[in-house]
Design a protein around this motif. Sequence first.
Motif, PDB file in Angstrom:
ATOM      1  N   VAL A  77       6.402 -17.516 -33.940  1.00  0.00           N
ATOM      2  CA  VAL A  77       6.519 -16.360 -33.048  1.00  0.00           C
ATOM      3  C   VAL A  77       4.944 -15.738 -33.091  1.00  0.00           C
ATOM      4  N   SER A  78       4.662 -15.404 -31.574  1.00  0.00           N
ATOM      5  CA  SER A  78       3.201 -14.964 -31.405  1.00  0.00           C
ATOM      6  C   SER A  78       3.161 -13.834 -30.497  1.00  0.00           C
ATOM      7  N   THR A  79       1.956 -13.327 -30.391  1.00  0.00           N
ATOM      8  CA  THR A  79       1.702 -12.101 -29.476  1.00  0.00           C
ATOM      9  C   THR A  79       0.440 -12.430 -28.618  1.00  0.00           C
ATOM     10  N   GLN A  80       0.126 -12.028 -27.698  1.00  0.00           N
ATOM     11  CA  GLN A  80      -1.300 -12.054 -26.780  1.00  0.00           C
ATOM     12  C   GLN A  80      -2.014 -11.107 -27.401  1.00  0.00           C
ATOM     13  N   ASP A  81      -3.183 -11.271 -26.949  1.00  0.00           N
ATOM     14  CA  ASP A  81      -4.340 -10.388 -27.261  1.00  0.00           C
ATOM     15  C   ASP A  81      -4.262  -9.214 -26.069  1.00  0.00           C
ATOM     16  N   TYR A  82      -4.542  -7.933 -26.655  1.00  0.00           N
ATOM     17  CA  TYR A  82      -4.415  -6.871 -25.861  1.00  0.00           C
ATOM     18  C   TYR A  82      -5.837  -6.099 -25.765  1.00  0.00           C
ATOM     19  N   THR A  83      -6.448  -5.409 -24.464  1.00  0.00           N
ATOM     20  CA  THR A  83      -7.337  -4.600 -24.390  1.00  0.00           C
ATOM     21  C   THR A  83      -7.145  -3.396 -23.803  1.00  0.00           C
ATOM     22  N   ILE A  84      -7.648  -2.315 -24.517  1.00  0.00           N
ATOM     23  CA  ILE A  84      -7.351  -1.002 -24.103  1.00  0.00           C
ATOM     24  C   ILE A  84      -8.712  -0.336 -23.996  1.00  0.00           C
ATOM     25  N   ALA A  85      -8.688   0.857 -23.220  1.00  0.00           N
ATOM     26  CA  ALA A  85      -9.807   1.584 -23.293  1.00  0.00           C
ATOM     27  C   ALA A  85      -9.845   2.654 -24.462  1.00  0.00           C
ATOM     28  N   LYS A  86     -11.017   2.990 -25.142  1.00  0.00           N
ATOM     29  CA  LYS A  86     -10.812   4.060 -25.890  1.00  0.00           C
ATOM     30  C   LYS A  86     -10.025   5.618 -25.497  1.00  0.00           C
ATOM     31  N   GLU A  88      -6.726   5.627 -24.844  1.00  0.00           N
ATOM     32  CA  GLU A  88      -5.661   5.132 -24.329  1.00  0.00           C
ATOM     33  C   GLU A  88      -4.409   5.167 -25.501  1.00  0.00           C
ATOM     34  N   ASP A  89      -3.228   5.255 -25.333  1.00  0.00           N
ATOM     35  CA  ASP A  89      -2.312   4.892 -26.189  1.00  0.00           C
ATOM     36  C   ASP A  89      -2.257   3.624 -26.573  1.00  0.00           C
ATOM     37  N   ILE A  90      -1.635   3.261 -27.790  1.00  0.00           N
ATOM     38  CA  ILE A  90      -1.611   1.936 -28.341  1.00  0.00           C
ATOM     39  C   ILE A  90      -0.177   1.129 -27.624  1.00  0.00           C
ATOM     40  N   PRO A  91      -0.252   0.099 -27.095  1.00  0.00           N
ATOM     41  CA  PRO A  91       0.632  -0.294 -26.243  1.00  0.00           C
ATOM     42  C   PRO A  91       1.689  -0.975 -27.064  1.00  0.00           C
ATOM     43  N   SER A  92       2.883  -1.209 -26.704  1.00  0.00           N
ATOM     44  CA  SER A  92       3.962  -1.942 -27.302  1.00  0.00           C
ATOM     45  C   SER A  92       3.571  -3.569 -27.181  1.00  0.00           C
ATOM     46  N   PHE A  93       3.751  -4.107 -28.397  1.00  0.00           N
ATOM     47  CA  PHE A  93       3.380  -5.461 -28.307  1.00  0.00           C
ATOM     48  C   PHE A  93       4.560  -6.479 -28.043  1.00  0.00           C
ATOM     49  N   GLU A  94       4.382  -7.219 -26.978  1.00  0.00           N
ATOM     50  CA  GLU A  94       5.600  -8.101 -26.739  1.00  0.00           C
ATOM     51  C   GLU A  94       5.494  -9.440 -27.747  1.00  0.00           C
ATOM     52  N   LEU A  95       6.622  -9.915 -28.149  1.00  0.00           N
ATOM     53  CA  LEU A  95       6.546 -11.149 -28.802  1.00  0.00           C
ATOM     54  C   LEU A  95       6.978 -12.387 -27.861  1.00  0.00           C
ATOM     55  N   SER A  96       6.498 -13.484 -28.049  1.00  0.00           N
ATOM     56  CA  SER A  96       7.067 -14.843 -27.696  1.00  0.00           C
ATOM     57  C   SER A  96       7.555 -15.616 -28.830  1.00  0.00           C
ATOM     58  N   TYR A  97       8.548 -16.408 -28.662  1.00  0.00           N
ATOM     59  CA  TYR A  97       9.265 -17.207 -29.446  1.00  0.00           C
ATOM     60  C   TYR A  97       9.050 -18.871 -28.949  1.00  0.00           C
ATOM     61  N   ASP A  98       9.138 -19.648 -30.002  1.00  0.00           N
ATOM     62  CA  ASP A  98       9.087 -21.201 -29.701  1.00  0.00           C
ATOM     63  C   ASP A  98       9.653 -21.774 -30.883  1.00  0.00           C
ATOM     64  N   GLY A  99      10.660 -22.594 -30.543  1.00  0.00           N
ATOM     65  CA  GLY A  99      11.522 -23.219 -31.676  1.00  0.00           C
ATOM     66  C   GLY A  99      12.758 -22.802 -31.959  1.00  0.00           C
ATOM     67  N   THR A 117      -0.314  -2.656 -35.519  1.00  0.00           N
ATOM     68  CA  THR A 117      -1.638  -2.586 -35.682  1.00  0.00           C
ATOM     69  C   THR A 117      -2.176  -1.402 -36.429  1.00  0.00           C
ATOM     70  N   THR A 118      -3.293  -1.432 -37.368  1.00  0.00           N
ATOM     71  CA  THR A 118      -3.665  -0.351 -37.823  1.00  0.00           C
ATOM     72  C   THR A 118      -4.478   0.746 -37.045  1.00  0.00           C
ATOM     73  N   ALA A 119      -4.831   0.286 -35.642  1.00  0.00           N
ATOM     74  CA  ALA A 119      -5.686   1.131 -34.955  1.00  0.00           C
ATOM     75  C   ALA A 119      -4.938   2.101 -34.291  1.00  0.00           C
ATOM     76  N   SER A 120      -5.443   3.077 -33.833  1.00  0.00           N
ATOM     77  CA  SER A 120      -4.926   4.093 -33.047  1.00  0.00           C
ATOM     78  C   SER A 120      -5.952   4.419 -31.879  1.00  0.00           C
ATOM     79  N   LYS A 121      -5.454   5.366 -30.890  1.00  0.00           N
ATOM     80  CA  LYS A 121      -6.174   5.550 -29.658  1.00  0.00           C
ATOM     81  C   LYS A 121      -7.425   6.124 -30.105  1.00  0.00           C
ATOM     82  N   ASP A 122      -7.532   6.974 -31.437  1.00  0.00           N
ATOM     83  CA  ASP A 122      -8.959   7.433 -31.713  1.00  0.00           C
ATOM     84  C   ASP A 122      -9.867   6.371 -32.496  1.00  0.00           C
ATOM     85  N   SER A 123      -9.398   5.359 -32.713  1.00  0.00           N
ATOM     86  CA  SER A 123     -10.169   4.479 -33.469  1.00  0.00           C
ATOM     87  C   SER A 123     -11.378   4.211 -32.882  1.00  0.00           C
ATOM     88  N   PRO A 124     -12.421   3.865 -33.626  1.00  0.00           N
ATOM     89  CA  PRO A 124     -13.753   3.240 -32.836  1.00  0.00           C
ATOM     90  C   PRO A 124     -13.652   2.112 -32.283  1.00  0.00           C
TER      91      PRO A 124
END
Length: 199
Positions: A77-86, A88-99, A117-124
């Motif tokens: 089970v994996s998830t891709q990397d995400y990038t947001i601007a400071k 912005e709301d934390i996105p919903s992380f999509e999961l991929s399955y193999d096997g 993730t422990t990050a929030s939109k107000d995180s550094p």
Amino acid sequence: MIQVQNAERAYGDINPTFEYTYDGEDDLIGSPSISCDADKTSSVGDYVINIDYGNITHKFYELRNGTLHINKTILQVSTQDYTIAKGEDIPSFELSYDGFKNGEDESILTVKPSATTTASKDSPLGTYPIVISGGEADNYSFDYKDGNLTIADNGTTSIRNTYIGNSKTEIYDIKGIRCEETKPVKGLYIVNGKKIIIK
């Protein structure tokens, strides 16, 4: 005595070739018949490996069955990397399955894993791990490949983090107004009574 050796395999795989041993003074003439009711769709658990005389000439041997143990198969089970601007709301992380085996999909999971993730939109600004956990399934174990969430500069950034790195230091703009933590980087500022130009 002719004894079927115990065997094991993962869920969704075909049965291995079943082996046997025998004790006796004479060579074994012929070979036994060995079978097991378990197939690729059989769930995790133990199954009897049955032995019969087959075409063995002398049928005075004691026959002993064996056991096939089916283990959980590994689901990646994996998830891709995400990038947001400071900010912005934390996105919903999509999961991929193999096997998945036997044409199955995530609908057969008793509990679907989640990514947090422990990050929030107000995180550094910075990179934060996206951690996958919590999956449960009757016939699968889980191998998680975590991702990363990067909070990037959106045109405003922290003067304090960029220049001084000291939360106790007061920063003012050229009009003498105390700056908030987040301001446009470029400009003229007063830090510790000195003019600082950030280009």
